[in-house]
Design an enzyme around this catalytic site. Sequence first.
Site, PDB file in Angstrom:
ATOM      1  N   ALA A 171      53.326  17.141  35.392  1.00 33.73           N
ATOM      2  CA  ALA A 171      52.927  16.019  36.251  1.00 33.73           C
ATOM      3  C   ALA A 171      52.216  16.484  37.524  1.00 33.73           C
ATOM      4  CB  ALA A 171      54.156  15.189  36.595  1.00 33.73           C
TER       5      ALA A 171
ATOM      6  N   HIS B 130      49.990  18.931  37.610  1.00 35.26           N
ATOM      7  CA  HIS B 130      48.589  19.070  37.197  1.00 35.26           C
ATOM      8  C   HIS B 130      47.921  17.700  37.039  1.00 35.26           C
ATOM      9  CE1 HIS B 130      50.168  22.960  35.332  1.00 35.26           C
ATOM     10  NE2 HIS B 130      49.221  23.379  36.127  1.00 35.26           N
TER      11      HIS B 130
ATOM     12  N   GLN C 117      44.750  38.105  36.468  1.00 36.89           N
ATOM     13  CA  GLN C 117      45.633  37.808  37.598  1.00 36.89           C
ATOM     14  C   GLN C 117      47.099  38.130  37.294  1.00 36.89           C
ATOM     15  OE1 GLN C 117      44.391  33.486  37.503  1.00 36.89           O
ATOM     16  NE2 GLN C 117      46.516  33.153  38.082  1.00 36.89           N
TER      17      GLN C 117
ATOM     18  N   LYS D  73      51.451  23.986  46.024  1.00 36.30           N
ATOM     19  CA  LYS D  73      52.581  24.869  45.717  1.00 36.30           C
ATOM     20  C   LYS D  73      52.122  26.324  45.833  1.00 36.30           C
ATOM     21  CE  LYS D  73      54.515  25.336  41.562  1.00 36.30           C
ATOM     22  NZ  LYS D  73      54.523  26.810  41.317  1.00 36.30           N
TER      23      LYS D  73
ATOM     24  N   SER E 179      56.610  23.414  37.899  1.00 36.51           N
ATOM     25  CA  SER E 179      55.919  24.657  37.586  1.00 36.51           C
ATOM     26  C   SER E 179      55.966  24.840  36.075  1.00 36.51           C
ATOM     27  CB  SER E 179      56.648  25.830  38.257  1.00 36.51           C
ATOM     28  OG  SER E 179      56.255  27.051  37.665  1.00 36.51           O
TER      29      SER E 179
HETATM   30  O1  PAF Z   1      46.813  28.169  39.934  1.00 36.07           O
HETATM   31  C1  PAF Z   1      46.484  28.509  38.773  1.00 36.07           C
HETATM   32  O2  PAF Z   1      46.877  27.902  37.781  1.00 36.07           O
HETATM   33  C2  PAF Z   1      45.545  29.694  38.591  1.00 36.07           C
HETATM   34  O3  PAF Z   1      45.811  30.687  39.536  1.00 36.07           O
HETATM   35  C3  PAF Z   1      44.072  29.305  38.620  1.00 36.07           C
HETATM   36  C4  PAF Z   1      43.645  28.734  39.954  1.00 36.07           C
HETATM   37  C5  PAF Z   1      43.786  28.287  37.514  1.00 36.07           C
HETATM   38  C6  PAF Z   1      43.189  30.536  38.353  1.00 36.07           C
HETATM   39  O4  PAF Z   1      43.473  31.107  37.121  1.00 36.07           O
END
Ligand code: PAF
Length: 293
Positions: free
Chosen positions: A46, A48, A72, A160, A196
């Site tokens: 929710a 997103h 990342q 967040k 999350s």
């Molecule tokens: O916040 C996220 O989900 C990721 O760090 C993002 C911004 C999509 C980059 O991969």
Amino acid sequence: MPDFPNETENHMDLLSDPTLLRQHCQKWHSQGLSVALVPTMGFLHAGHTSLLDHARTRADKLVLSIFVNPTQFGPNEDLDRYPRDLPRDLELARAHGVDLAFTPEPQAMYQPDHATWVDVPELGQGLCGASRPGHFRGVCTVVTKLFGLVRPDVAVFGQKDWQQLAILRRMTRDLDLGVDIVGRPIFREADGLALSSRNVYLTPEERAQAPAIHEGLALVQGAVRAGERDVERLGLMFRAHLAEKLTGASVDYADFVHPVAMSPVACVEAPTLFAVAVFLSRVRLIDNILLEV
Ligand code: PAF
């Protein structure tokens, strides 16, 4: 996954080829249409969809990217087991008015000899940057690539990941990327736990205790309102609350920083970000609060 124009009732297109994404967005721009982008790693919740709903009001066309960005993640992090559910994500995307969902494979985003990185080291030294070396370099690089492909007028991110948001704002300003970066409030469960994708990793016991993180943030805000200014005492207050309510958890960091510069502060004399990361067995959860004085 094939690239095909999807003629469902919401006319959402689905693309996985970056070149086709670029062409699609170029066509919109040439028609004078504005474009909003919501970058995500999928497994939408929710939080997103609240970003999508806001983005929908900010531009003519809405692009959602779903990409678990390998650059990342650190070598010992959860890249391989990061939760994924593309069919469900696409259903939600359609329901929330997405015009184009972009779901590339890693090989399509990174050439084998990829050699260019974007980094904002000054803002990435503390908090998650300290615990996750290279994380923000990966985030900045993939977001720059998405901006280059989509050329969005506006991009929407959740608060967040406050440090991420501060870094992306600075990057966008410093590199004149011309994207309006919008941060949206943290979306919480009824009991206060910040939404999350990683919450699915929690055991039922951990899930039941996890709202203690938000309670701890609120406790600190209450103490600041009551006149406490010293970050050491405030930090201890948070840690004591967690030790009592979240058995077995360990605090990765609980830091007080300037909300734009991300630099540590000693006293809460102006609006200050209190940001925390907490390990519950293998799950690392982050949360934050902007402390009002
Ligand atoms: O916040 C996220 O989900 C990721 O760090 C993002 C911004 C999509 C980059 O991969």
